[in-house]
Structure formats: C-alpha cells, structure tokens
Scaffold this motif. Structure first.
Motif, PDB file in Angstrom:
ATOM      1  N   ASP A   1       0.736  -1.173   0.121  1.00  0.00           N
ATOM      2  CA  ASP A   1      -0.009   0.069   0.080  1.00  0.00           C
ATOM      3  C   ASP A   1       0.927   1.145  -0.123  1.00  0.00           C
ATOM      4  O   ASP A   1       1.939   1.175   0.140  1.00  0.00           O
ATOM      5  CB  ASP A   1      -0.959   0.027   1.134  1.00  0.00           C
ATOM      6  CG  ASP A   1      -0.196   0.006   2.461  1.00  0.00           C
ATOM      7  OD1 ASP A   1       0.582   1.006   2.904  1.00  0.00           O
ATOM      8  OD2 ASP A   1      -0.264  -1.266   3.370  1.00  0.00           O
TER       9      ASP A   1
ATOM     10  N   GLY B   1     -10.607  10.012  -7.211  1.00  0.00           N
ATOM     11  CA  GLY B   1      -9.989   9.224  -8.319  1.00  0.00           C
ATOM     12  C   GLY B   1      -9.673  10.292  -9.446  1.00  0.00           C
ATOM     13  O   GLY B   1     -10.169  11.403  -9.580  1.00  0.00           O
TER      14      GLY B   1
ATOM     15  N   GLN C   1      -5.581   5.065  -0.098  1.00  0.00           N
ATOM     16  CA  GLN C   1      -5.961   3.911   0.992  1.00  0.00           C
ATOM     17  C   GLN C   1      -7.476   4.136   1.548  1.00  0.00           C
ATOM     18  O   GLN C   1      -7.709   3.868   2.453  1.00  0.00           O
ATOM     19  CB  GLN C   1      -4.950   3.672   2.060  1.00  0.00           C
ATOM     20  CG  GLN C   1      -3.569   3.151   1.606  1.00  0.00           C
ATOM     21  CD  GLN C   1      -2.689   3.325   2.664  1.00  0.00           C
ATOM     22  OE1 GLN C   1      -1.837   4.055   2.644  1.00  0.00           O
ATOM     23  NE2 GLN C   1      -2.869   2.478   3.554  1.00  0.00           N
TER      24      GLN C   1
ATOM     25  N   LEU D   1      -3.037  -3.959  -7.056  1.00  0.00           N
ATOM     26  CA  LEU D   1      -4.267  -2.919  -7.162  1.00  0.00           C
ATOM     27  C   LEU D   1      -4.000  -1.752  -8.128  1.00  0.00           C
ATOM     28  O   LEU D   1      -3.864  -0.885  -7.868  1.00  0.00           O
ATOM     29  CB  LEU D   1      -4.650  -2.150  -5.763  1.00  0.00           C
ATOM     30  CG  LEU D   1      -5.716  -1.386  -5.622  1.00  0.00           C
ATOM     31  CD1 LEU D   1      -7.106  -2.043  -6.122  1.00  0.00           C
ATOM     32  CD2 LEU D   1      -5.915  -0.633  -4.301  1.00  0.00           C
TER      33      LEU D   1
ATOM     34  N   THR E   1      -8.523  -3.080 -11.534  1.00  0.00           N
ATOM     35  CA  THR E   1      -9.058  -3.597 -10.245  1.00  0.00           C
ATOM     36  C   THR E   1      -9.796  -2.216  -9.757  1.00  0.00           C
ATOM     37  O   THR E   1     -10.689  -2.523  -8.816  1.00  0.00           O
ATOM     38  CB  THR E   1      -7.961  -4.154  -9.303  1.00  0.00           C
ATOM     39  OG1 THR E   1      -7.300  -5.390 -10.161  1.00  0.00           O
ATOM     40  CG2 THR E   1      -8.310  -4.638  -8.143  1.00  0.00           C
ATOM     41  N   ARG E   2      -8.987  -1.245  -9.509  1.00  0.00           N
ATOM     42  CA  ARG E   2      -9.531   0.127  -8.658  1.00  0.00           C
ATOM     43  C   ARG E   2     -11.092   0.365  -9.480  1.00  0.00           C
ATOM     44  O   ARG E   2     -12.043   0.589  -8.604  1.00  0.00           O
ATOM     45  CB  ARG E   2      -8.754   1.141  -9.068  1.00  0.00           C
ATOM     46  CG  ARG E   2      -7.480   1.389  -7.769  1.00  0.00           C
ATOM     47  CD  ARG E   2      -6.600   2.399  -7.884  1.00  0.00           C
ATOM     48  NE  ARG E   2      -5.522   2.398  -6.937  1.00  0.00           N
ATOM     49  CZ  ARG E   2      -5.758   2.776  -5.756  1.00  0.00           C
ATOM     50  NH1 ARG E   2      -6.922   3.226  -5.280  1.00  0.00           N
ATOM     51  NH2 ARG E   2      -4.496   2.611  -5.104  1.00  0.00           N
TER      52      ARG E   2
ATOM     53  N   VAL F   1     -13.683  -2.299  -8.190  1.00  0.00           N
ATOM     54  CA  VAL F   1     -13.844  -2.075  -6.861  1.00  0.00           C
ATOM     55  C   VAL F   1     -14.945  -1.090  -6.805  1.00  0.00           C
ATOM     56  O   VAL F   1     -15.930  -1.128  -6.084  1.00  0.00           O
ATOM     57  CB  VAL F   1     -12.453  -1.736  -5.942  1.00  0.00           C
ATOM     58  CG1 VAL F   1     -13.080  -1.335  -4.647  1.00  0.00           C
ATOM     59  CG2 VAL F   1     -11.790  -3.093  -5.946  1.00  0.00           C
ATOM     60  N   ARG F   2     -14.707   0.157  -7.337  1.00  0.00           N
ATOM     61  CA  ARG F   2     -15.509   1.173  -7.441  1.00  0.00           C
ATOM     62  C   ARG F   2     -16.909   0.981  -7.937  1.00  0.00           C
ATOM     63  O   ARG F   2     -17.881   1.319  -6.997  1.00  0.00           O
ATOM     64  CB  ARG F   2     -15.068   2.314  -8.151  1.00  0.00           C
ATOM     65  CG  ARG F   2     -13.766   2.847  -7.676  1.00  0.00           C
ATOM     66  CD  ARG F   2     -13.356   4.226  -8.755  1.00  0.00           C
ATOM     67  NE  ARG F   2     -14.029   5.150  -8.758  1.00  0.00           N
ATOM     68  CZ  ARG F   2     -14.001   6.463  -7.797  1.00  0.00           C
ATOM     69  NH1 ARG F   2     -12.920   6.451  -6.818  1.00  0.00           N
ATOM     70  NH2 ARG F   2     -14.634   7.332  -7.998  1.00  0.00           N
TER      71      ARG F   2
ATOM     72  N   ALA G   1     -12.756   3.221  -4.059  1.00  0.00           N
ATOM     73  CA  ALA G   1     -11.479   2.306  -4.653  1.00  0.00           C
ATOM     74  C   ALA G   1     -10.585   1.859  -3.764  1.00  0.00           C
ATOM     75  O   ALA G   1      -9.535   1.017  -4.430  1.00  0.00           O
ATOM     76  CB  ALA G   1     -10.745   3.398  -5.927  1.00  0.00           C
ATOM     77  N   TRP G   2     -10.772   1.651  -2.545  1.00  0.00           N
ATOM     78  CA  TRP G   2     -10.103   0.616  -1.644  1.00  0.00           C
ATOM     79  C   TRP G   2     -10.558  -0.217  -1.069  1.00  0.00           C
ATOM     80  O   TRP G   2     -11.614  -0.364  -0.466  1.00  0.00           O
ATOM     81  CB  TRP G   2      -9.631   1.895  -0.279  1.00  0.00           C
ATOM     82  CG  TRP G   2      -8.760   1.223   0.679  1.00  0.00           C
ATOM     83  CD1 TRP G   2      -9.031   0.806   2.176  1.00  0.00           C
ATOM     84  CD2 TRP G   2      -7.560   0.769   0.555  1.00  0.00           C
ATOM     85  NE1 TRP G   2      -8.018   0.363   2.533  1.00  0.00           N
ATOM     86  CE2 TRP G   2      -6.831   0.208   1.795  1.00  0.00           C
ATOM     87  CE3 TRP G   2      -6.681   0.798  -0.638  1.00  0.00           C
ATOM     88  CZ2 TRP G   2      -5.613  -0.322   1.825  1.00  0.00           C
ATOM     89  CZ3 TRP G   2      -5.206   0.220  -0.576  1.00  0.00           C
ATOM     90  CH2 TRP G   2      -5.022  -0.331   0.579  1.00  0.00           C
TER      91      TRP G   2
END
Length: 392
Positions: free
Chosen positions: A76, A250, A284, A361, A365-366, A369-370, A382-383
């Motif tokens: 991270d 973002g 994060q 990540l 992937t972000r 995730v969102r 997005a974490w």
C-alpha cells in the motif's frame, strides 16, 4: 529501482506503423538476432557496426525472471512510501540539491521542471546514481525483444541501442543498467536518450551513467517532452470532511479548487496552490491519506505506470520542496497479495476486466472495486477491504 517501463516508450511504440508493431519474436535466437541486424542496416546503420554489436548478444534468463517479479507494487502507499523515503534519503536529496544547484537552475530555466521533481526520480531510480543496475543492457533489451510479451516495445529500443553504439555513446559489452534496459542516473531507455538526451557538461557526449549534468538535463527535457507544465504544482496534501461524495475521488474526476472547497476539502497547510482542474487522490480509501493532484501529476504516469510508485515519487518531490510528512490517517486494513487475487477472481467472475490476477491494485481493479462498492452501498473510494471481499 525501476521495475516498470517508461510509458513514454509505450506511446512511441503505439505510434509505429502496424507492420513495425508486429515485431518478430520467439523462435531461433540466431534467426532473431539476424533479423534485428537486417532491420538495423535497413534503417541506415553501418553494417560493420551492426555486426560488432550483435555478435555478442546473449539471452539473459535473469532478465525474464525480473520481468515477471514485481511484488513490491503489492504494497500500500503508506508502506511503500515509508520504505522508499528515509531520513537519510531526504537529507541526501537536500545535499544533492545544494551540490548541483547550478544544474538544477539550468533545468528549471530551460525545461520548467523544479529541483524536487528530478531529485525524487534520481533518488528512487538509482539512489542518486549509486545503484544504476548491473544487467548488461544490450542483452536485456535483446532478451525482452525476443520474448513475445512486449516485442513491439523492446525491439525498437534494441535498434536504438545500436544507433547509440554507432554514435559512440553505448558499449554493448560494458553498458549496464536496469533489467528492462534503462540506463543511467535517472534511468532512460535508448530511444528516449536519442530523442531527449542533453549534453549537460559540454563534453560532446550524453553519458547518463557518469555525468550528473547530462542525466539531470536529459531528465528535465524528457519530462517537458512528456507534457510537464512550467510553474504549476503537481500534488498537494489535503484534509477531508467526515462525509462527502467519495465517488468524486479518483483520477477520472477533475474539479476546480473552489468546487473541492465547497465539499469541505481543505489544504492541510497554506492555501490552494493554483486555480487548476484537480483530482482527489485517496490511495488507501477515505480514511487514509488524501491529496489533490494537478495536471502535472499525470506526467508521472508517462515515466512509470505504477500508481503507488507515481504517487510516492510525486509526494517525495513535495517533501524535497519543503512539504511536511503526510498524515497517514486510519485507513481500513488492506488486502494481502493472496487476498487481492481472491478479490480479482471474484471481480472477474462478475464480468469486470481487472487486467489479470496479479495481486496488484492496478487501474482495472480499482475501477471494478468502485463499481462494486457503488452496487453494494459501500463508500466508493476504490480501496478494497475484507468486507468487500466477503460481500462479493
């Protein structure tokens, strides 16, 4: 310590004619080398020089192993930044800023790049020139050009190395650097050296391994070429309200500082640096550190494509320019590499393109995730958390 490739070279490869992009790869090593030699001669290189260059080319299995091993980018932002930014590295940067002050002044006057920005790259790439890599550059480029993962990127770089050899600025037997073929104190690929190399010390050559003026001037020119805007900021730490529309964070969203201010976003210290469109970066999540990224921040992705590396380099540049240590906040615990792979598999099963199951990540992937955070009613920051994995 470059572990991903200069995205500038990717854009150059994208601009090549379709036939050139379909670079030959794989097959017999000798046939591959002969093909490279013929292409170099067709480009106008001296046949005798080409023969001397290609005669000693060898495959390097360590290069292929390094290409497939990039686990550092599973860390991270806070962990990565603390690993790379030590007190000694910061103090060394301040010392180098004083030692090469006249060169940094020339870089800023000519290319508009502040000292802190180049110092951060110089520190992260080679620890201010101390560790420039010990891979034979010609063999590394040839190995990666022969490998069929990205021949359209590496074959032109190998051909550029032959051109540098003909110019007297490359020794195929002795030139060493990073596993991906970057050379010198700020780690530039051969084609970038040809296009952006600057003779900073006036000796008639561009020698990025041994000349700090050459390396810094060349790095400054390349950043300008990639779009750096003189006199503008790149990153600024901010504080967030307890609640806001986290989906506005973002790089895909840009707002004016007054719009961010209306949402309760405030600079941690001082005032907003400029009336520029800017993005809110939450590496994060909404409980962790927060930054406003200005247009110059995007130039970092033309140097390196890892979000974690880019943010850390940009942040370190602000530290070298006088900014305080960032506030880490209290982010939710992130995922381990295996947990991230589990998440990526679940996201793929739901139809998302995460760019591969690699435990990193990345942008794909972000984005996934969102989308899932929005669907599940979670904060859209997005974490990825263990809660998200469980709910999927």
């Amino acid at each position: 310590m470059r572990t991903t490739l200069l995205a500038a070279a990717l854009s150059l490869a994208a601009a090549l004619p379709a036939a050139a992009q379909q670079a030959q790869c794989g097959g017999s090593w000798s046939d591959f080398v002969e093909g490279v030699a013929q292409e170099a001669i067709a480009q106008g290189r001296d046949p005798a020089a080409v023969q001397r260059f290609t005669a000693s080319l060898r495959q390097d299995q360590k290069v292929l192993a390094a290409d497939r091993r990039q686990g550092v980018f599973q860390l991270d932002f806070t962990t990565f930044a603390r690993r790379l930014i030590s007190t000694s590295r910061l103090q060394k940067g301040q010392q180098m800023a004083r030692e090469w002050a006249s060169t940094f002044d020339r870089v800023q006057a000519r290319f508009g790049v502040p000292p802190g920005v180049l110092l951060a790259f110089w520190a992260f790439e080679t620890d201010y020139g101390a560790f420039q890599g010990d891979f034979n550059t010609a063999n590394a480029l040839a190995t990666l050009a022969h490998d069929c993962r990205r021949p359209e990127l590496f074959r032109p770089q190998l051909l550029a190395a032959i051109q540098l050899y003909e110019m007297g600025d490359f020794d195929p037997a002795r030139t060493t650097g990073a596993w991906a073929g970057e050379i010198g104190m700020v780690q530039m690929l051969p084609r970038d050296i040809i296009e952006n190399g600057v003779d900073g010390d006036g000796d008639g050559h561009v020698r990025l391994k041994t000349s700090a003026p050459d390396a810094l001037m060349s790095g400054g020119k390349m950043l300008q070429h990639l779009g750096w805007r003189a006199g503008e900021p790149w990153l600024q730490e901010v504080r967030l309200p307890a609640q806001m529309d986290w989906s506005q964070s973002g790089l895909n969203t840009t707002l004016r500082p007054d719009q961010w201010q209306a949402m309760g976003v405030r600079p941690r210290s001082g005032q907003w640096q400029a009336e520029l469109p800017a993005s809110l970066i939450l590496p994060q999540g909404h409980k962790g550190p927060a930054f406003i990224a200005y247009p110059n921040f995007n130039v970092y992705f033309e140097w390196n494509q890892s979000f974690t590396y880019v943010l850390t380099a940009a942040y370190f540049a602000t530290r070298l320019s006088g900014a305080p240590v960032f506030e880490p906040g209290t982010p939710d615990t992130g995922l381990s590499g295996e947990q991230m792979k589990e998440l990526q598999r679940k996201l793929e099963a739901r139809g998302h393109d995460v760019g591969g199951i690699d435990g990193i990540l990345g942008a794909g992937t972000r984005a996934a995730v969102r989308a899932e955070q929005a669907r599940l009613g979670l904060p859209v920051d997005a974490w990825p958390t263990r809660e998200l994995v469980n709910r999927l």
